[in-house]
Design a protein around this motif. Sequence first.
Motif, short mmCIF file in Angstrom:
data_model
loop_
_atom_site.label_atom_id
_atom_site.label_comp_id
_atom_site.label_asym_id
_atom_site.label_seq_id
_atom_site.Cartn_x
_atom_site.Cartn_y
_atom_site.Cartn_z
N LEU A 161 37.81 33.71 42.36
CA LEU A 161 38.00 33.61 40.92
C LEU A 161 36.97 34.51 40.25
O LEU A 161 35.86 34.67 40.78
CB LEU A 161 37.79 32.17 40.44
CG LEU A 161 38.74 31.11 40.98
CD1 LEU A 161 38.22 29.71 40.63
CD2 LEU A 161 40.13 31.31 40.42
N PRO A 162 37.28 35.08 39.09
CA PRO A 162 36.30 35.92 38.41
C PRO A 162 35.01 35.15 38.09
O PRO A 162 35.06 34.05 37.55
CB PRO A 162 37.01 36.33 37.12
CG PRO A 162 38.46 36.09 37.36
CD PRO A 162 38.55 34.98 38.36
N HIS A 177 32.76 30.42 37.18
CA HIS A 177 33.96 31.24 37.35
C HIS A 177 34.95 30.87 36.26
O HIS A 177 34.95 29.74 35.75
CB HIS A 177 34.62 30.97 38.71
CG HIS A 177 33.72 31.25 39.87
ND1 HIS A 177 33.68 32.48 40.49
CD2 HIS A 177 32.81 30.48 40.50
CE1 HIS A 177 32.80 32.43 41.48
NE2 HIS A 177 32.26 31.24 41.51
N THR A 180 42.02 32.33 36.38
CA THR A 180 42.78 33.57 36.26
C THR A 180 44.14 33.32 35.64
O THR A 180 44.90 34.24 35.45
CB THR A 180 42.97 34.23 37.65
OG1 THR A 180 43.59 33.29 38.53
CG2 THR A 180 41.64 34.67 38.21
N THR A 181 44.45 32.05 35.34
CA THR A 181 45.77 31.72 34.77
C THR A 181 45.75 31.82 33.27
O THR A 181 44.74 31.76 32.63
CB THR A 181 46.18 30.29 35.15
OG1 THR A 181 45.17 29.37 34.72
CG2 THR A 181 46.40 30.18 36.65
#
Length: 181
Positions: A161-162, A177, A180-181
Amino acid sequence: MRVVAGIYGGRRLHAPRGDGTRPTSDRVREAVFSALGPLDGAVVLDLFAGTGALGIEALSRGAARALFVEQDRRALAVLRRNLADLSVPAPAAQVRGGDARAALRTARERGDHYSLVFLDPPYRLAPALGDELTDGLTGLLAPGARVVAEMDRRAPLELGLPCVLDRRYGDTLIRIHSATT
């Protein structure tokens, strides 16, 4: 160990004897919650909850509800004691004993979504859990959700995850983090 701020601020939290559970220090919790900002209405998942310090701190600071998942029986008993001592109402705090990965599967089957997830696995297991936890969180993160991972800097938990924040506090590494959704 105490709740740092919010409605339970200053209240004492218990921890199991021995080194089987490693509660997040007050200093690190304060830094994490400063970085997270307001939590009003957040739905929290506290995996590898231990004493429940992270989820309890989130509830204290305005989170709507939290699910605590812990496998160790001694830590689970202390977690329940901490919630009872603080008189946290049952609808706001749910406790599940068992494996974190199984809890993720069950949450996905129920269609649960979380806006804040805490991951604090045993340090020795963290390096091997990254892919499995990333996959397990898929579909559980609400839009804009954040995942806070606590780990030993020498054995990091690598999530897919970012990462929006990476801070070190002695040997403890905190990564926040974003979904990403």
